[in-house]
Enzyme design. Structure first.
Site, PDB file in Angstrom:
ATOM      1  N   HIS A  60       0.814  -1.209   0.144  1.00 25.40           N
ATOM      2  CA  HIS A  60       0.077  -0.070  -0.111  1.00 25.40           C
ATOM      3  C   HIS A  60       0.845   1.249  -0.152  1.00 25.40           C
ATOM      4  O   HIS A  60       0.543   2.245  -0.813  1.00 25.40           O
ATOM      5  CB  HIS A  60      -1.189  -0.109   1.084  1.00 25.40           C
ATOM      6  N   GLN A 112       1.222   7.926  -3.721  1.00 26.20           N
ATOM      7  CA  GLN A 112       2.092   7.779  -2.295  1.00 26.20           C
ATOM      8  C   GLN A 112       3.485   8.289  -2.395  1.00 26.20           C
ATOM      9  O   GLN A 112       3.632   8.814  -1.393  1.00 26.20           O
ATOM     10  CB  GLN A 112       2.287   6.034  -2.603  1.00 26.20           C
ATOM     11  N   HIS A 116       3.541  10.868   0.842  1.00 25.69           N
ATOM     12  CA  HIS A 116       4.217  10.110   1.986  1.00 25.69           C
ATOM     13  C   HIS A 116       5.789  10.110   1.588  1.00 25.69           C
ATOM     14  O   HIS A 116       6.767  10.802   2.380  1.00 25.69           O
ATOM     15  CB  HIS A 116       3.756   8.796   2.170  1.00 25.69           C
TER      16      HIS A 116
END
Length: 228
Positions: A60, A112, A116
């Site tokens: 993920h 992502q 992040h």
């Protein structure tokens, strides 16, 4: 105030802004390496997955995190260039697919990275290094949750499991460090949706995950009857 004084003041203010921005971007003390079980992830979405999911845990994301709960996000804006990924793309499509739309992996990776990965400096140097790091963790360092569970004879057979058995199996693959589990109830059964492995700030060793999903949350896992 003379010209020299004004220049001095502007320099001081600029330096303070840079310092504040850099300290904000670096405010993390560990990493969460979160993997989702494709079947359960698809079941938890109101829109069905376009393609049949695999019985696998796939990535993920890799998230710089703060043990106090103030996780940094969106530290800078940059777009992942699919051309620049080159031969990494084939590996990423296997270990880090967009489960909900397998025709568009790049948007998932881009999201992502921007949310992040951009906050992972200095451990994460740039977008390519971010993806290389995830590949290394999942494949070379054997942080593949499916294989960790399989080594403990826990296979994706759709059976009810005890939370303690899942946790102990993962601890055996992470130097006896506590993972974080996420579950979700679908059609009167509770499924194991995600497993998070936690590492120190430098990604050089596992740690006990500092923050677990609290009891009572719709994502908390019961002590037993977790479907996997």
């Amino acid at each position: 105030m003379g010209i020299t004084g004004m220049i001095y003041m502007v320099t001081i203010v600029f330096s303070l802004i840079v310092l504040l921005l850099s300290s904000s971007a670096a405010r993390y003390d560990y990493f969460q390496f979160t993997q989702q079980y494709q079947l359960a992830a698809c079941n938890s979405k109101p829109i069905p997955c376009k393609d049949p999911p695999d019985k696998l845990f796939t990535v993920h994301g890799l998230w710089p995190s703060d043990s106090n709960g103030h996780d940094p996000v969106n530290c800078s804006k940059s777009t992942v260039d699919a051309q620049k990924l080159g031969n990494l793309t084939t590996q990423l499509e296997i270990i880090w697919p967009n489960v909900y739309n397998r025709t568009d992996h790049i948007s998932f990776w881009d999201k992502q990275w921007n949310k992040h990965g951009t906050c992972g400096h200095p451990t994460i140097m740039n977008d390519i290094h971010y993806f290389q790091t995830v590949i290394k963790m999942y494949i070379t360092q054997k942080q593949n949750v499916s294989k960790i569970l399989s080594r403990a004879k826990i296979e994706p057979e759709g059976k009810p499991r005890k939370q303690v058995d899942i946790v102990n199996a993962i601890r055996k693959g992470t130097n006896d460090k506590e993972p974080k589990l996420k579950c979700q109830k679908n059609n009167q059964v509770t499924e194991l949706v995600e497993v998070t492995l936690c590492s120190n700030r430098n990604l050089t060793g596992f740690i006990n995950c500092p923050r677990h999903i609290p009891n009572g949350s719709r994502y908390s896992c019961p002590t037993k009857n977790i479907l996997y």
